[in-house]
Design a protein around this motif. Structure first.
Motif, PDB file in Angstrom:
ATOM      1  N   ASN A  26       0.820  -1.275  -0.068  1.00 45.56           N
ATOM      2  CA  ASN A  26      -0.031  -0.019   0.142  1.00 45.56           C
ATOM      3  C   ASN A  26       0.873   1.328   0.019  1.00 45.56           C
TER       4      ASN A  26
ATOM      5  N   ASN B 189       0.665   3.829   2.232  1.00 51.03           N
ATOM      6  CA  ASN B 189       0.267   4.688   3.579  1.00 51.03           C
ATOM      7  C   ASN B 189       1.390   4.961   4.270  1.00 51.03           C
ATOM      8  N   TYR B 190       2.639   4.333   4.108  1.00 51.59           N
ATOM      9  CA  TYR B 190       3.730   4.333   4.990  1.00 51.59           C
ATOM     10  C   TYR B 190       4.334   5.593   5.019  1.00 51.59           C
ATOM     11  N   ARG B 191       4.963   6.469   5.855  1.00 49.92           N
ATOM     12  CA  ARG B 191       5.599   7.512   5.906  1.00 49.92           C
ATOM     13  C   ARG B 191       6.862   7.363   6.826  1.00 49.92           C
TER      14      ARG B 191
ATOM     15  N   TRP C 297      -7.569   5.881  -4.171  1.00 53.49           N
ATOM     16  CA  TRP C 297      -6.498   5.827  -3.371  1.00 53.49           C
ATOM     17  C   TRP C 297      -5.141   4.963  -4.005  1.00 53.49           C
ATOM     18  N   TRP C 298      -4.005   4.811  -3.413  1.00 53.02           N
ATOM     19  CA  TRP C 298      -2.884   4.315  -3.975  1.00 53.02           C
ATOM     20  C   TRP C 298      -3.013   2.915  -4.017  1.00 53.02           C
TER      21      TRP C 298
END
Length: 396
Positions: A148, A150-152, A289-290
């Motif tokens: 996904n 969503n990670y930062r 979304w991605w």
């Protein structure tokens, strides 16, 4: 390594038997393929799912699991055995500290008893971070699966030696965003379980109706065509999304709140998508979304079903030339993904959809490219990439 098969321990609170999670389905298939190639596999999870509908594969076991007085249960899944810690809730955010402690205790016990050559997991919560930390403390290499956008930052992968993903797009995104090296290995879809034996293509298909997956756009398209083209049927397959709630929400924006559209049939979550693909003429994958890859797009390709998808993330890699890509305004790709494109854009989308459904020569043209054994999304090719990456990580 020379004296025994390489051993991999998959460890994560999410259940790999979850049918509402594309990532769980992908990893389960990876482990099955690795078993065929001579790896020993152990699986530690919990009764945690992306959505309550995800328990479909476990339905026949679910009552027994709930009644069991044991704190964990073992589920046989062909060559895989899933040790699942029982949780009061199937929602990850509601996993208690006691349940997390019980899971972690089992994890350390497996490290000692199974003695894996590599630990494999995904996730970025506090408990997940301890997975890599504990393995490294024992000198065991760690791999993580990333599917996904969503990670930062980089804390989530501090104790990870190898990061695997499904698409070049996701690998490129994380390299540009955080300077992280990610290895793309492709999708893991066994055609045996997704290719329909018989085809009678009729419906426009949406799988997993959620706002992030473009459900609001599909609802608006169905509304526009309900009177104009009653011969076109949309089939919606429930997963983590709630079609009825979204339908009420979107229709209300256009004047009348409704709980049903005459041209839409809703199908419950299922472990066998073959009949559904058998009656699908077009798949809509209008994710906002991605979308790291787009599992259903590749499954559609395997069934000779064209795809109408957003031109973002890994979807172009998933559909290859088997469909058309749609560019939407950047504003629509922002959470909570509840905006419907303006009327002009919706008319263009409707025109694209009708062109695919009504123009037979065009429809056939979308399907004429047969990549055959050279298909980069073939499971044998993805498994070879995975095997090569893992063996390199296992080298002393």
């Amino acid at each position: 390594m020379a004296d025994r098969k390489p051993r991999i321990l998959w460890a994560n609170p999410y259940c790999l038997l979850d049918l509402s999670s594309g990532a769980s389905m992908a990893v389960r298939q990876q482990l099955l393929e690795l078993h065929k190639r001579g790896y020993e596999i152990a699986v530690l999870g919990a009764t945690i799912f992306d959505s309550p509908t995800g328990i479909t594969r476990l339905k026949k076991h679910w009552e027994k699991i709930q009644k069991s007085r044991q704190t964990s249960v073992m589920i046989n899944d062909g060559p895989l055995k899933h040790r699942l810690v029982k949780t009061k809730s199937t929602t990850r955010a509601q996993m208690t500290a006691e349940e997390e402690a019980r899971w972690y205790q089992l994890y350390t016990k497996l490290l000692d008893q199974f003695k894996p050559d590599l630990v494999y997991y995904y996730g970025g919560r506090t408990l997940d971070l301890l997975i890599g930390d504990e393995a490294h403390a024992r000198g065991i290499p760690v791999a993580a699966y990333l599917a996904n956008g969503n990670y930062r930052g980089t804390r989530w992968c501090r104790d990870v030696d190898l990061i695997l993903t499904d698409s070049h797009a996701t690998a490129k995104m994380y390299k540009e965003q955080d300077g992280i090296d990610v290895t793309p290995i492709g999708p893991f879809i066994d055609p045996t379980y997704v290719v329909a034996e018989e085809r009678d293509p009729q419906n426009v298909l949406l799988v997993n109706p959620s706002l992030a997956k473009g459900a609001a756009i599909v609802i608006r398209l169905a509304m526009m065509l309900e009177e104009e083209r009653p011969d076109i049927t949309f089939e919606v397959v429930q997963s983590r999304g709630n079609w009825e709630a979204l339908l009420r929400q979107v229709t209300k924006q256009f004047g009348e709140e409704r709980s049903k559209l005459r041209n839409v049939i809703v199908t419950p979550n299922t472990s066998d998508m073959r009949p559904i693909y058998g009656r699908a003429k077009l798949l809509l994958a209008l994710s906002l979304w991605w979308e790291s890859f787009g599992r259903v797009a590749t499954e559609a390709q395997a069934n000779a079903i064209p795809v109408m998808a957003t031109n973002r993330g890994g979807l172009p890699e998933a559909i290859q030339h088997n469909g058309i890509l749609i560019d939407l305004d950047a504003d629509l790709h922002k959470p909570p993904y509840n905006k419907v494109p303006n009327e002009s854009t919706m008319q263009k989308l409707k025109k694209h959809l009708l062109h695919i459904l009504d123009d037979d020569p065009y429809y056939k043209k979308l399907l004429e490219r047969d990549v055959g054994e050279d298909n980069p999304n073939a499971i044998t090719i993805s498994t070879s990439r995975l095997d090569a990456a893992l063996r390199q990580a296992l080298e002393p």
